[in-house]
Design an enzyme around this catalytic site. Sequence first.
Site, PDB file in Angstrom:
ATOM      1  N   LYS A 113       1.114  -0.840  -0.058  1.00 41.34           N
ATOM      2  CA  LYS A 113      -0.158  -0.025  -0.156  1.00 41.34           C
ATOM      3  C   LYS A 113       0.669   0.859  -0.339  1.00 41.34           C
ATOM      4  CE  LYS A 113      -4.352   0.556  -0.147  1.00 41.34           C
ATOM      5  NZ  LYS A 113      -5.725   0.627  -0.848  1.00 41.34           N
ATOM      6  N   ASP A 121      -6.649   4.796  -4.912  1.00 37.22           N
ATOM      7  CA  ASP A 121      -7.470   4.504  -2.859  1.00 37.22           C
ATOM      8  C   ASP A 121      -7.983   5.437  -3.662  1.00 37.22           C
ATOM      9  OD1 ASP A 121      -8.096   2.159  -1.289  1.00 37.22           O
ATOM     10  OD2 ASP A 121      -6.993   3.670  -0.081  1.00 37.22           O
TER      11      ASP A 121
HETATM   12  P1  NDP Z   1     -12.713   7.875  -2.892  1.00 39.80           P
HETATM   13  O1  NDP Z   1     -12.114   8.973  -3.165  1.00 39.80           O
HETATM   14  O2  NDP Z   1     -13.350   7.628  -4.159  1.00 39.80           O
HETATM   15  O3  NDP Z   1     -14.176   8.147  -2.264  1.00 39.80           O
HETATM   16  C1  NDP Z   1     -13.253   7.966  -1.139  1.00 39.80           C
HETATM   17  C2  NDP Z   1     -15.356   8.532  -0.386  1.00 39.80           C
HETATM   18  O4  NDP Z   1     -15.198   8.106   1.463  1.00 39.80           O
HETATM   19  C3  NDP Z   1     -15.370  10.520  -0.329  1.00 39.80           C
HETATM   20  O5  NDP Z   1     -16.244  10.306  -0.347  1.00 39.80           O
HETATM   21  C4  NDP Z   1     -14.924  11.428   1.392  1.00 39.80           C
HETATM   22  O6  NDP Z   1     -15.442  12.126   0.802  1.00 39.80           O
HETATM   23  C5  NDP Z   1     -15.332   9.770   1.660  1.00 39.80           C
HETATM   24  N1  NDP Z   1     -14.270   9.564   2.564  1.00 39.80           N
HETATM   25  C6  NDP Z   1     -13.050   9.744   2.797  1.00 39.80           C
HETATM   26  N2  NDP Z   1     -12.782   9.983   4.099  1.00 39.80           N
HETATM   27  C7  NDP Z   1     -13.225   9.899   4.670  1.00 39.80           C
HETATM   28  C8  NDP Z   1     -13.978   9.983   6.252  1.00 39.80           C
HETATM   29  N3  NDP Z   1     -12.528  10.518   6.984  1.00 39.80           N
HETATM   30  N4  NDP Z   1     -15.275  10.240   6.944  1.00 39.80           N
HETATM   31  C9  NDP Z   1     -15.051  10.378   5.587  1.00 39.80           C
HETATM   32  N5  NDP Z   1     -15.652  10.236   4.982  1.00 39.80           N
HETATM   33  C10 NDP Z   1     -14.467  10.236   4.234  1.00 39.80           C
HETATM   34  O7  NDP Z   1     -12.193   5.923  -2.323  1.00 39.80           O
HETATM   35  P2  NDP Z   1     -12.312   4.874  -2.730  1.00 39.80           P
HETATM   36  O8  NDP Z   1     -14.733   4.758  -3.287  1.00 39.80           O
HETATM   37  O9  NDP Z   1     -11.486   4.671  -4.150  1.00 39.80           O
HETATM   38  O10 NDP Z   1     -11.855   4.251  -1.571  1.00 39.80           O
HETATM   39  C11 NDP Z   1     -13.251   3.710  -0.377  1.00 39.80           C
HETATM   40  C12 NDP Z   1     -13.089   3.139   0.562  1.00 39.80           C
HETATM   41  O11 NDP Z   1     -12.657   1.144   0.299  1.00 39.80           O
HETATM   42  C13 NDP Z   1     -11.395   3.187   1.571  1.00 39.80           C
HETATM   43  O12 NDP Z   1     -11.004   3.156   2.472  1.00 39.80           O
HETATM   44  C14 NDP Z   1     -10.425   2.724   0.627  1.00 39.80           C
HETATM   45  O13 NDP Z   1      -9.344   1.580   0.787  1.00 39.80           O
HETATM   46  C15 NDP Z   1     -11.855   1.467  -0.324  1.00 39.80           C
HETATM   47  N6  NDP Z   1     -11.172   0.243  -0.888  1.00 39.80           N
HETATM   48  C16 NDP Z   1     -11.271   1.169  -2.506  1.00 39.80           C
HETATM   49  C17 NDP Z   1     -10.710   0.204  -3.751  1.00 39.80           C
HETATM   50  C18 NDP Z   1     -11.115   0.910  -4.982  1.00 39.80           C
HETATM   51  O14 NDP Z   1     -10.884   0.055  -6.023  1.00 39.80           O
HETATM   52  N7  NDP Z   1     -10.527   2.035  -4.817  1.00 39.80           N
HETATM   53  C19 NDP Z   1      -9.908  -0.898  -3.966  1.00 39.80           C
HETATM   54  C20 NDP Z   1     -10.359  -1.808  -1.602  1.00 39.80           C
HETATM   55  C21 NDP Z   1     -10.700  -1.188  -0.951  1.00 39.80           C
HETATM   56  P3  NDP Z   1     -14.896  13.137   1.084  1.00 39.80           P
HETATM   57  O15 NDP Z   1     -15.030  13.337   0.137  1.00 39.80           O
HETATM   58  O16 NDP Z   1     -15.344  13.970   1.671  1.00 39.80           O
HETATM   59  O17 NDP Z   1     -13.427  13.224   1.522  1.00 39.80           O
END
Ligand code: NDP
Length: 453
Positions: free
Chosen positions: A132, A172
Amino acid sequence: MASVYDRHVDLNQFMEGVKKRNPGQTEFIQAVQEVAQDIYEFIEDKEEYHEAQILRRIAEPDRVVSFRVCWEDDNHNIRVQRGFRIQNNNAIGPYKGGIRFHPSVNESVLKFLAFEQTFKNSLTGLPMGGGKGGANFNPRGKSDAEVMRFCQSFMTELYRHIGPDTDVPAGDIGVGGREIGYMFGQYKRITNRWEGVLTGKGQEYGGSQMRPEATGYGAVYFLQNMLKHKGEDVEGKTAVISGSGNVATHAAEMITKLGGKVLTLSDSGGFIHDPDGIDQEKIDWIKHLKNVKRGRISEYVDEFKSAEYHEDARPWSVKCDLALPCATQNELNADEAKALVDNGVQGVSEGANMPTTLDGVKVFHDAKIMYGPGKAANAGGVAVSGLEMSQNSERISWNHERLGEMLTDLMEGIHEKCVEYGDDGDGYVDYVKGANIAGFKKVADAMLAFGVV
Ligand code: NDP
């Protein structure tokens, strides 16, 4: 003479050691604790794992790389960020895991994610180790040119640590198609090689069909498998989802396709609750808002009058049948888990990594709720990344339909492995235990084969 290293330290002693060696790294310690409690039970009578100190070795990253990332903002200020790549374990394949750009990124967060990734990647059955990376850079509010300059500077150091047979990063939080494009362009420029060194690339330059959808769709397929195991289905059920990024919007899309009704989505500012349901048209509007306009979820209520916005709040108090945390780590605590259980939730599937606290997981287990932990439920993303690596190596590309079938089969396979090791014999499946043991066994057996390295 007795060895100074007692091979049979108990779980508490083991965790004391982890805490001592990783002071202040709370997320990493939490992730190791969650895995170690299941592994300890599994290896109790397996001397070879104790003798080779396998768990201790998996909980010590192969390599932690930390580096300075300098870039110039649009006002000509020089900014300094900290970049990382954690290479946790490459026993079964090249290191593989996403890159996160978020102000909360630090060594503890990335070590927890790389550790989890090791088990997740093993569960997919594909040859991928765990890694990571990321930086404490916040893309929010930055211009495209600033993001480009940051990504180029980040890759100018990262490129020497990665490679298609060494370490293959992906996206991510905060790293989507735009960022992957800038980083891939810089890698290609520096090395003068076109090779599959990143996944999540655009379709035009070696990206795989289905990769953007894979994590969110996969989390719903995992949920579907859990429900099917109990003779149930997604159709007609209500779902509460957190986040509004890549994973959340695609999870919402698949719930909707399967006949469920999505009630909420969120971001770090708050959540929206739409009792009419967030259907495909609304999801498309959100994708445009987030990916093109780079707006906030609060804007949804100006467009769709049936919805309410709850500032500084998380969605877990909304009554639902299904819950899918898809935002970030530790976003669902014990009180919130209890609220979900009291409101009759039947299944929880984690699109995010470690979104539920250890206490929250206990609430779900005590109430015998179907609970799919991230390392199993969100493995669809890295699985399709693994397929992107295969396509790049073979210089071919599979179509959407074929990849969709592969993803469905992979999620079914992961579910089966969890049931194999997690069925308590009483009809309840402990998916955490199942995922931990199945993920551990393959990595551990490979490590045994290598001797002490
Ligand atoms: P994105 O950046 O596309 O979206 C993240 C979302 O989560 C946004 O809506 C963001 O809001 C919100 N968010 C982030 N930090 C916080 C916080 N501290 N409190 C509340 N909301 C928060 O990321 P992904 O959708 O790619 O990833 C989301 C999750 O999925 C993560 O845990 C990631 O590790 C996991 N994941 C992702 C994969 C992938 O293929 N993308 C694969 C496997 C797991 P804001 O815009 O306000 O920050």
